[in-house]
Motif scaffolding. Structure first.
Motif, PDB file in Angstrom:
ATOM      1  N   PHE A 213       1.556 -14.328 -17.578  1.00 53.99           N
ATOM      2  CA  PHE A 213       2.151 -15.567 -18.075  1.00 53.99           C
ATOM      3  C   PHE A 213       3.607 -15.701 -17.625  1.00 53.99           C
ATOM      4  O   PHE A 213       4.059 -16.793 -17.276  1.00 53.99           O
ATOM      5  CB  PHE A 213       2.039 -15.638 -19.596  1.00 53.99           C
ATOM      6  CG  PHE A 213       0.716 -16.168 -20.082  1.00 53.99           C
ATOM      7  CD1 PHE A 213       0.513 -17.528 -20.225  1.00 53.99           C
ATOM      8  CD2 PHE A 213      -0.331 -15.307 -20.385  1.00 53.99           C
ATOM      9  CE1 PHE A 213      -0.714 -18.031 -20.663  1.00 53.99           C
ATOM     10  CE2 PHE A 213      -1.559 -15.786 -20.816  1.00 53.99           C
ATOM     11  CZ  PHE A 213      -1.752 -17.152 -20.957  1.00 53.99           C
ATOM     12  N   THR A 214       4.318 -14.590 -17.611  1.00 53.29           N
ATOM     13  CA  THR A 214       5.708 -14.631 -17.144  1.00 53.29           C
ATOM     14  C   THR A 214       5.777 -15.019 -15.675  1.00 53.29           C
ATOM     15  O   THR A 214       6.590 -15.860 -15.279  1.00 53.29           O
ATOM     16  CB  THR A 214       6.387 -13.267 -17.366  1.00 53.29           C
ATOM     17  OG1 THR A 214       6.375 -12.942 -18.770  1.00 53.29           O
ATOM     18  CG2 THR A 214       7.829 -13.293 -16.880  1.00 53.29           C
ATOM     19  N   SER A 215       4.906 -14.430 -14.865  1.00 51.83           N
ATOM     20  CA  SER A 215       4.893 -14.744 -13.437  1.00 51.83           C
ATOM     21  C   SER A 215       4.537 -16.200 -13.182  1.00 51.83           C
ATOM     22  O   SER A 215       4.985 -16.800 -12.195  1.00 51.83           O
ATOM     23  CB  SER A 215       3.898 -13.834 -12.708  1.00 51.83           C
ATOM     24  OG  SER A 215       4.310 -12.486 -12.780  1.00 51.83           O
ATOM     25  N   VAL A 220       7.409 -15.804 -22.539  1.00 50.78           N
ATOM     26  CA  VAL A 220       6.563 -15.090 -23.502  1.00 50.78           C
ATOM     27  C   VAL A 220       7.430 -14.772 -24.712  1.00 50.78           C
ATOM     28  O   VAL A 220       8.261 -13.862 -24.687  1.00 50.78           O
ATOM     29  CB  VAL A 220       5.961 -13.812 -22.887  1.00 50.78           C
ATOM     30  CG1 VAL A 220       5.146 -13.060 -23.931  1.00 50.78           C
ATOM     31  CG2 VAL A 220       5.101 -14.160 -21.679  1.00 50.78           C
ATOM     32  N   SER A 221       7.250 -15.544 -25.774  1.00 49.32           N
ATOM     33  CA  SER A 221       8.118 -15.425 -26.949  1.00 49.32           C
ATOM     34  C   SER A 221       7.661 -14.334 -27.907  1.00 49.32           C
ATOM     35  O   SER A 221       8.441 -13.872 -28.743  1.00 49.32           O
ATOM     36  CB  SER A 221       8.170 -16.763 -27.685  1.00 49.32           C
ATOM     37  OG  SER A 221       6.885 -17.129 -28.178  1.00 49.32           O
ATOM     38  N   TYR A 222       6.416 -13.929 -27.795  1.00 51.17           N
ATOM     39  CA  TYR A 222       5.845 -12.939 -28.713  1.00 51.17           C
ATOM     40  C   TYR A 222       4.713 -12.242 -27.984  1.00 51.17           C
ATOM     41  O   TYR A 222       3.866 -12.911 -27.366  1.00 51.17           O
ATOM     42  CB  TYR A 222       5.324 -13.657 -29.960  1.00 51.17           C
ATOM     43  CG  TYR A 222       4.614 -12.798 -30.992  1.00 51.17           C
ATOM     44  CD1 TYR A 222       5.271 -12.370 -32.145  1.00 51.17           C
ATOM     45  CD2 TYR A 222       3.275 -12.460 -30.849  1.00 51.17           C
ATOM     46  CE1 TYR A 222       4.606 -11.617 -33.118  1.00 51.17           C
ATOM     47  CE2 TYR A 222       2.608 -11.704 -31.799  1.00 51.17           C
ATOM     48  CZ  TYR A 222       3.288 -11.290 -32.932  1.00 51.17           C
ATOM     49  OH  TYR A 222       2.642 -10.542 -33.901  1.00 51.17           O
ATOM     50  N   ALA A 223       4.678 -10.920 -28.013  1.00 54.48           N
ATOM     51  CA  ALA A 223       3.600 -10.169 -27.361  1.00 54.48           C
ATOM     52  C   ALA A 223       3.436  -8.841 -28.093  1.00 54.48           C
ATOM     53  O   ALA A 223       4.198  -7.900 -27.875  1.00 54.48           O
ATOM     54  CB  ALA A 223       3.911  -9.943 -25.884  1.00 54.48           C
ATOM     55  N   LYS A 224       2.441  -8.771 -28.978  1.00 49.34           N
ATOM     56  CA  LYS A 224       2.251  -7.565 -29.779  1.00 49.34           C
ATOM     57  C   LYS A 224       0.773  -7.224 -29.922  1.00 49.34           C
ATOM     58  O   LYS A 224      -0.058  -8.099 -30.159  1.00 49.34           O
ATOM     59  CB  LYS A 224       2.850  -7.749 -31.176  1.00 49.34           C
ATOM     60  CG  LYS A 224       4.362  -7.875 -31.207  1.00 49.34           C
ATOM     61  CD  LYS A 224       4.873  -7.985 -32.640  1.00 49.34           C
ATOM     62  CE  LYS A 224       6.390  -8.107 -32.693  1.00 49.34           C
ATOM     63  NZ  LYS A 224       6.881  -8.206 -34.091  1.00 49.34           N
ATOM     64  N   ALA A 225       0.469  -5.928 -29.799  1.00 50.02           N
ATOM     65  CA  ALA A 225      -0.856  -5.405 -30.126  1.00 50.02           C
ATOM     66  C   ALA A 225      -0.733  -4.796 -31.524  1.00 50.02           C
ATOM     67  O   ALA A 225      -0.575  -3.594 -31.686  1.00 50.02           O
ATOM     68  CB  ALA A 225      -1.284  -4.361 -29.099  1.00 50.02           C
TER      69      ALA A 225
END
Length: 422
Positions: A213-215, A220-225
């Motif tokens: 998504f960044t590329s 990317v405002s939030y990215a958590k597992a």
């Protein structure tokens, strides 16, 4: 859970090393010819090839991939009706249920090889694949949905649409970010939140999709597992609060869930109740069976689902053939189609294509030689190539949206140039 999976994987590797010295599943031995000259090849006779599967038919959370087995059966039935593979019929013995349990996944792999003596495992569809090291050690061609790291790198394990969780040096499929960008009318200046289960697969999914998504130009405002993998949360309020404030105190333009249906229903319902108006998307909820319950249909209404194959709504002649094959395998009954069926079908299809290229003298060695330099075009997952597919995805996909009780294609099936994974 990550720790337990790693521990089981270590046990699997140790067991595989022990079994290498005293295995009940030798590749070849003296005896009646079975396609390998003066050798008997495991699972191969003069007139048949034995194949089995591993599928999460059941799970603790109620999620089931059982129709993966029906999809594989449908493809093998057609292959047999057309004369088999180089004169041999496919003896598909069905799939073992691993219950999404790491220990059962390994046990299923060992049973298929050591007791049932299968030549190949196709399909393998589960969120856990602790049997991977054993199958690789025993040199068992294995096919499934390449959403786990084990489908990326080993010599004997193949994803039906390539490797979707690559190692550095591989590539990332850009269907999802490119598709979300089309839904939003552009990518620049748009934000996305990505959420996954707290598992090895979830952590890796966050890593790859964050880069993808960044590329593509998203923030990317939030990215958590962070969501427990063992049970569906009863209270989603903490996750919703974090997501809705992640974009500089505002909600992101899109929320992408890398989770299964029960989690998606809970999360999306909570987001809607909190007033979220952005795009919701996941890679799992393309299943007309989900529409039977009003509550489920309401929770998933408006959600854009990522597909890495032609949508069922496509007018592609191969899709019409898939539907006819499923109906035949279901005893002539019209059954609701779902993505699990196509997972099994295309896993079987790739195995059959390579086995056909291997020729009449079928051994593991000839099969692997056929896989080197294998390619075909225009399939339901796009163009395929091996061994490239063991480190890269095939790069194609679509988005469908559940709208007013039915699925509609929101972004047509398209192939995108993958990006390098770093």
């Amino acid at each position: 859970m990550p720790r337990s999976i790693r521990a089981l994987a270590a046990v699997a590797a140790a067991l595989a090393l022990v079994s290498a010295c005293n295995s009940a599943s030798d590749q070849t031995s003296p005896g009646k010819p079975g396609g390998g000259g003066d050798r008997t090849v495991r699972g191969v006779s003069a007139d048949s090839i034995k194949v089995g599967g591993i599928v999460s038919m059941t799970s603790a959370g109620g999620y089931s991939k059982k129709d993966t087995d029906l999809g594989a059966k449908a493809r093998y039935l057609r292959a047999n009706a057309e004369g088999g593979v180089n004169g041999r019929k496919i003896d598909y013995i069905g799939a073992e249920d691993d219950g999404q349990d790491p220990a059962k996944n390994l046990a299923a792999a060992r049973k298929l090889v050591q007791q049932d003596k299968v030549f190949a495992v196709s399909p393998m569809s589960s969120v856990t694949f602790t049997g991977a090291d054993f199958l690789e050690q025993e040199q068992v061609p294995t096919f499934g949905w390449g959403t786990l790291p084990s489908f990326c790198g080993p010599k004997f394990i193949y994803g039906f649409n390539g490797c979707l969780v690559p190692s550095p040096g591989g590539s990332i499929n850009q269907t999802w970010p490119e598709g979300i960008g089309k839904v939003l009318g552009g990518k620049q200046g748009k934000s996305v939140a990505i959420i996954a289960n707290d598992s090895d697969a979830g952590t890796f999914g966050i890593r790859t999709f964050r880069q993808g998504f960044t590329s593509a130009g998203f923030t990317v405002s939030y990215a958590k597992a962070s969501v427990p993998a063992s049970a569906v949360p009863s209270d989603w309020s903490a996750y919703v609060k974090d997501i809705l404030g992640s974009n500089g105190g505002k909600a992101p333009d899109a929320v992408v869930s890398v989770m299964q249906t029960p989690n998606n229903i809970g999360l999306f319902t909570a987001l809607k109740r909190a007033g979220y108006q952005g795009v919701l998307s996941d890679p799992t909820d393309y299943d007309p069976g989900l529409l039977a319950k009003d509550a489920t249909k309401q929770a998933l209404d408006g959600v854009h689902v990522l597909l890495q194959f032609e949508p069922f709504e496509s007018d592609n002649p191969q899709m019409a053939r898939f539907k006819a094959d499923i109906k035949a395998a279901a005893g002539g009954q019209d059954v609701p189609l779902n993505m699990h069926m196509l997972t099994g079908y295309m896993s079987a299809d790739l195995f059959l294509a390579i086995a056909r290229k291997a020729g009449k003298d079928l051994t593991v060695a000839s099969f692997q030689a056929a896989a080197q330099g294998f390619s075909d075009t225009g399939t339901l997952v796009g163009d395929r190539a091996e061994p490239e597919g063991q480190k890269d995805s095939f790069g194609c996909g679509a988005l469908v949206q559940l709208k007013d009780g039915k699925y509609e294609v929101s972004v047509p099936f398209t192939c995108h140039e993958p990006i390098p994974f770093t």
